[in-house]
Design an enzyme around this catalytic site. Structure first.
Site, mmCIF file in Angstrom:
data_model
loop_
_atom_site.group_PDB
_atom_site.id
_atom_site.type_symbol
_atom_site.label_atom_id
_atom_site.label_comp_id
_atom_site.label_asym_id
_atom_site.label_seq_id
_atom_site.Cartn_x
_atom_site.Cartn_y
_atom_site.Cartn_z
ATOM 1 N N ILE A 1 0.855 -1.178 0.000
ATOM 2 C CA ILE A 1 0.000 0.000 0.000
ATOM 3 C C ILE A 1 0.891 1.228 0.000
ATOM 4 O O ILE A 1 2.047 1.160 0.443
ATOM 5 C CB ILE A 1 -0.993 0.018 1.194
ATOM 6 C CG1 ILE A 1 -0.265 -0.149 2.526
ATOM 7 C CG2 ILE A 1 -2.048 -1.052 1.023
ATOM 8 C CD1 ILE A 1 -1.204 -0.136 3.726
ATOM 9 N N ASP A 2 0.396 2.324 -0.530
ATOM 10 C CA ASP A 2 1.215 3.515 -0.705
ATOM 11 C C ASP A 2 1.726 4.073 0.623
ATOM 12 O O ASP A 2 1.135 3.843 1.682
ATOM 13 C CB ASP A 2 0.407 4.604 -1.428
ATOM 14 C CG ASP A 2 -0.012 4.193 -2.826
ATOM 15 O OD1 ASP A 2 0.698 3.379 -3.437
ATOM 16 O OD2 ASP A 2 -1.057 4.682 -3.291
#
Length: 303
Positions: free
Chosen positions: A137-138
């Site tokens: 995930i970012d």
């Protein structure tokens, strides 16, 4: 470099090569096989092929995959919020601001650095910079992700990811008022032709599907739940912008005039999958962090 060969049998005639090799090569997922094919490590009768090549009886398949490089990422004593852990995997609630794996400009302070300190061993399938990382995930997205401790667990989880068996739901706050209660965005994602640092909706991009559901509406904003059917880079951020509702605080895909919250309002709230060893269905859920709750409270006070 390990070299291997396999001859296609009559019962395997017309089987896709990525599917066939995922059953032939122990503890290797279909997505990993596709990566090998893309890197030209796999040949059929001495020729390069695509992942959707349909094998013919008697085909000689050969694959030579480089040995994993020795890990040179430094273990760091960084606190982790571990939601679940056993001998095969762990589920982490990643804080916003933490990069998942080392890269240019982020050699330390990543989730991988923390995991190496916490765990004696991690899966080596994704190489030295991403040990154990099944999905990511970012940096400025908070929330749940699963990490594999061994190659068998990694292969099983990656297969579930490829077959869309892993359930991933996010919460986001977007600009604009979404009138529909639910919706589906089906638009291919690839590198933006005008800005290689961004992703965009492109004709020859990879298939990307996002489902969304409205949780709460405000004047000028909407609190939504997004469920991923695929897992492309920046998928939710790109898809919500594509339909005219960019994420609040998103510096890359959002509006110039937005809340200054240090990044996009996006949280990976829930994660569900089958345990790769036991087959038990596991489900985890974590409420959005304080910044997200504060943002909602601030918007409510505005109207």
């Amino acid at each position: 470099m390990n070299s291997n060969q396999y001859t296609v049998t009559e019962t395997e005639n017309k089987t896709r090569i990525d599917k066939l090799l995922s059953t032939v090569v122990a503890d290797t997922s279909r997505s990993q096989i596709q990566s090998w094919i893309a890197d030209d490590y796999v040949r059929v009768n001495g020729e390069s092929v695509k992942p959707n090549y349909k094998c013919q009886t008697g085909d000689e398949i050969s694959w030579a995959v480089p040995d994993p490089e020795e890990l040179d990422v430094v273990a760091e004593d960084i606190p982790l919020e571990i939601v679940y852990e056993d001998s095969d995997l762990l589920v982490v609630n990643k804080p916003r601001g933490m990069v998942v794996h080392p890269s240019a400009g982020h050699q330390t302070g990543t989730l991988v650095n923390a995991l190496l300190y916490h765990c004696d061993d991690l899966s080596g399938i994704n190489g030295t910079e991403r040990p154990g990382i099944v999905h990511r995930i970012d940096k400025d997205t908070s929330g749940l992700l699963v990490v594999a401790k061994n190659d068998k667990a990694h292969a099983g989880l990656s297969e579930q990811m490829a077959e869309k068996y892993i359930e991933r739901k996010y919460e986001a706050v977007v600009h604009g008022v979404i009138e529909h209660e639910t919706g589906l965005i089906d638009a291919p994602i690839g590198r933006d032709k005008n800005d290689r640092q961004k992703m965009g909706i492109v004709e020859n991009g990879k298939s990307a599907v996002t489902h969304f559901r409205v949780i709460e509406r405000f004047e000028g904003y909407t609190h939504v739940e997004c469920q991923l059917e695929t897992g492309r880079t920046h998928q939710i951020r790109v898809h919500m912008r594509y339909i005219g509702f960019p994420l609040v605080g998103d510096p890359k895909y959002g509006r110039r005039k937005t809340f200054d919250i240090g990044g996009q309002a996006l949280h990976a709230r829930s994660l569900g999958f089958e345990h790769p060893r036991t087959g038990e269905r596991l489900y985890f859920e974590e409420e959005p962090p304080a910044y997200f709750q504060d943002l909602l409270a601030q918007i409510r006070k505005m109207y």
